[in-house]
Write a protein that holds these residues in place. Sequence first.
Motif, PDB file in Angstrom:
ATOM      1  N   ILE A   1       0.883  -1.171   0.000  1.00 36.34           N
ATOM      2  CA  ILE A   1       0.000   0.000   0.000  1.00 36.34           C
ATOM      3  C   ILE A   1       0.915   1.213   0.000  1.00 36.34           C
ATOM      4  N   ARG A   2       0.702   2.126  -0.937  1.00 38.97           N
ATOM      5  CA  ARG A   2       1.554   3.315  -1.006  1.00 38.97           C
ATOM      6  C   ARG A   2       0.770   4.495  -1.554  1.00 38.97           C
ATOM      7  N   LYS A   3       1.322   5.688  -1.299  1.00 43.68           N
ATOM      8  CA  LYS A   3       0.715   6.900  -1.850  1.00 43.68           C
ATOM      9  C   LYS A   3       0.898   6.871  -3.368  1.00 43.68           C
ATOM     10  N   SER A   4      -0.123   7.248  -4.082  1.00 41.10           N
ATOM     11  CA  SER A   4      -0.054   7.194  -5.537  1.00 41.10           C
ATOM     12  C   SER A   4       0.712   8.386  -6.104  1.00 41.10           C
ATOM     13  N   ILE A   5       1.173   8.192  -7.317  1.00 37.30           N
ATOM     14  CA  ILE A   5       1.823   9.250  -8.098  1.00 37.30           C
ATOM     15  C   ILE A   5       1.054   9.369  -9.412  1.00 37.30           C
ATOM     16  N   PRO A   6       1.187  10.499 -10.120  1.00 39.50           N
ATOM     17  CA  PRO A   6       0.417  10.663 -11.367  1.00 39.50           C
ATOM     18  C   PRO A   6       0.566   9.504 -12.365  1.00 39.50           C
ATOM     19  N   ASP A   7       1.722   8.855 -12.383  1.00 35.63           N
ATOM     20  CA  ASP A   7       1.909   7.719 -13.290  1.00 35.63           C
ATOM     21  C   ASP A   7       1.006   6.530 -12.956  1.00 35.63           C
ATOM     22  N   ASP A   8       0.418   6.531 -11.770  1.00 36.16           N
ATOM     23  CA  ASP A   8      -0.496   5.455 -11.375  1.00 36.16           C
ATOM     24  C   ASP A   8      -1.895   5.632 -11.963  1.00 36.16           C
ATOM     25  N   ALA A   9      -2.158   6.762 -12.594  1.00 37.02           N
ATOM     26  CA  ALA A   9      -3.512   7.080 -13.056  1.00 37.02           C
ATOM     27  C   ALA A   9      -4.091   5.996 -13.949  1.00 37.02           C
TER      28      ALA A   9
ATOM     29  N   MET B   1     -18.077   4.118 -19.603  1.00 35.04           N
ATOM     30  CA  MET B   1     -16.865   4.321 -18.802  1.00 35.04           C
ATOM     31  C   MET B   1     -15.699   3.619 -19.488  1.00 35.04           C
ATOM     32  N   THR B   2     -14.645   4.377 -19.754  1.00 37.90           N
ATOM     33  CA  THR B   2     -13.465   3.793 -20.394  1.00 37.90           C
ATOM     34  C   THR B   2     -12.225   4.101 -19.570  1.00 37.90           C
ATOM     35  N   TYR B   3     -11.221   3.260 -19.741  1.00 37.18           N
ATOM     36  CA  TYR B   3      -9.949   3.497 -19.046  1.00 37.18           C
ATOM     37  C   TYR B   3      -9.393   4.863 -19.436  1.00 37.18           C
ATOM     38  N   LYS B   4      -9.443   5.161 -20.725  1.00 36.50           N
ATOM     39  CA  LYS B   4      -8.859   6.410 -21.221  1.00 36.50           C
ATOM     40  C   LYS B   4      -9.563   7.635 -20.630  1.00 36.50           C
ATOM     41  N   SER B   5     -10.905   7.593 -20.587  1.00 37.27           N
ATOM     42  CA  SER B   5     -11.638   8.753 -20.071  1.00 37.27           C
ATOM     43  C   SER B   5     -11.367   8.962 -18.586  1.00 37.27           C
ATOM     44  N   ARG B   6     -11.198   7.903 -17.837  1.00 37.42           N
ATOM     45  CA  ARG B   6     -10.964   8.013 -16.402  1.00 37.42           C
ATOM     46  C   ARG B   6      -9.498   8.326 -16.081  1.00 37.42           C
ATOM     47  N   GLU B   7      -8.581   7.923 -16.948  1.00 39.13           N
ATOM     48  CA  GLU B   7      -7.151   8.119 -16.670  1.00 39.13           C
ATOM     49  C   GLU B   7      -6.805   9.588 -16.466  1.00 39.13           C
ATOM     50  N   GLN B   8      -7.260  10.476 -17.338  1.00 40.86           N
ATOM     51  CA  GLN B   8      -6.933  11.894 -17.188  1.00 40.86           C
ATOM     52  C   GLN B   8      -7.547  12.464 -15.914  1.00 40.86           C
ATOM     53  N   LYS B   9      -8.770  12.046 -15.600  1.00 36.75           N
ATOM     54  CA  LYS B   9      -9.403  12.519 -14.360  1.00 36.75           C
ATOM     55  C   LYS B   9      -8.568  12.099 -13.154  1.00 36.75           C
ATOM     56  N   TRP B  10      -8.058  10.864 -13.170  1.00 36.37           N
ATOM     57  CA  TRP B  10      -7.255  10.390 -12.036  1.00 36.37           C
ATOM     58  C   TRP B  10      -5.896  11.075 -11.969  1.00 36.37           C
ATOM     59  N   LYS B  11      -5.319  11.438 -13.104  1.00 30.72           N
ATOM     60  CA  LYS B  11      -4.067  12.214 -13.060  1.00 30.72           C
ATOM     61  C   LYS B  11      -4.298  13.509 -12.294  1.00 30.72           C
ATOM     62  N   ASP B  12      -5.401  14.175 -12.593  1.00 29.52           N
ATOM     63  CA  ASP B  12      -5.736  15.430 -11.915  1.00 29.52           C
ATOM     64  C   ASP B  12      -6.007  15.202 -10.429  1.00 29.52           C
ATOM     65  N   ILE B  13      -6.786  14.176 -10.117  1.00 28.11           N
ATOM     66  CA  ILE B  13      -7.130  13.893  -8.719  1.00 28.11           C
ATOM     67  C   ILE B  13      -5.875  13.549  -7.920  1.00 28.11           C
ATOM     68  N   ILE B  14      -5.042  12.678  -8.467  1.00 29.44           N
ATOM     69  CA  ILE B  14      -3.825  12.258  -7.761  1.00 29.44           C
ATOM     70  C   ILE B  14      -2.919  13.455  -7.490  1.00 29.44           C
ATOM     71  N   SER B  15      -2.918  14.421  -8.378  1.00 22.32           N
ATOM     72  CA  SER B  15      -2.073  15.607  -8.199  1.00 22.32           C
ATOM     73  C   SER B  15      -2.587  16.528  -7.093  1.00 22.32           C
ATOM     74  N   ASN B  16      -3.876  16.386  -6.728  1.00 23.07           N
ATOM     75  CA  ASN B  16      -4.485  17.337  -5.797  1.00 23.07           C
ATOM     76  C   ASN B  16      -5.084  16.738  -4.530  1.00 23.07           C
ATOM     77  N   GLN B  17      -5.201  15.423  -4.453  1.00 25.08           N
ATOM     78  CA  GLN B  17      -5.866  14.799  -3.303  1.00 25.08           C
ATOM     79  C   GLN B  17      -5.065  13.594  -2.817  1.00 25.08           C
ATOM     80  N   ALA B  18      -5.425  13.120  -1.630  1.00 22.52           N
ATOM     81  CA  ALA B  18      -4.814  11.916  -1.082  1.00 22.52           C
ATOM     82  C   ALA B  18      -5.397  10.690  -1.777  1.00 22.52           C
ATOM     83  N   VAL B  19      -4.545   9.974  -2.504  1.00 23.07           N
ATOM     84  CA  VAL B  19      -4.933   8.738  -3.170  1.00 23.07           C
ATOM     85  C   VAL B  19      -3.864   7.698  -2.829  1.00 23.07           C
TER      86      VAL B  19
END
Length: 169
Positions: free
Chosen positions: A3-11, A38-56
């Motif tokens: 278990i580890r803190k995520s980085i943008p590359d984990d999106a 729902m697609t991997y591609k559509s969610r990937e960019q959203k998760w890059k943004d979330i990971i950059s700004n929130q605890a994931v």
Amino acid sequence: MNIRKSIPDDAKGVAKVQVDSWKTTYVNIIPDEYLNQMTYKSREQKWKDIISNQAVYVAETNDGEIIGFSNGGTERSGVYPKYKGELYAIYILKTHQRKGLGKLLLEPIIEELKQKNIFSMTVLVLEENSSRLFYESLGAKKIDTVEIEILGKKLNEIVYGWENVRAII
């Protein structure tokens, strides 16, 4: 298991877990049309943004495959002043559920909240989602029910709360 803190590359891995989890967890609950879009591609960019700004946080296998994640922070609605923190999401691939990962992914979110002097927390769970029993087993109390609509289908979300997150772990 790690278990580890995520980085943008984990999106990409987080997006895969989210999409796959939604498609197994919410089948016959959320309209198929919504799940199918729902697609991997559509969610990937959203998760890059979330990971950059929130605890994931991510759970990964020994060979680095992301199999689950958690996300949380301050309570977003402002409707529950007694509760300062919020667990935004925990998703685990179906094949890895019921092995203790949920609690392991919850712990770092609680630690992040405690570091911000936040000791109470909410989580919203679809009423028809059996994972709500996980939160109940950890002492969450039902504090509200909120109606949402997805593609014309009305669903109830149960709002659970913990007055003291220190009692969870």
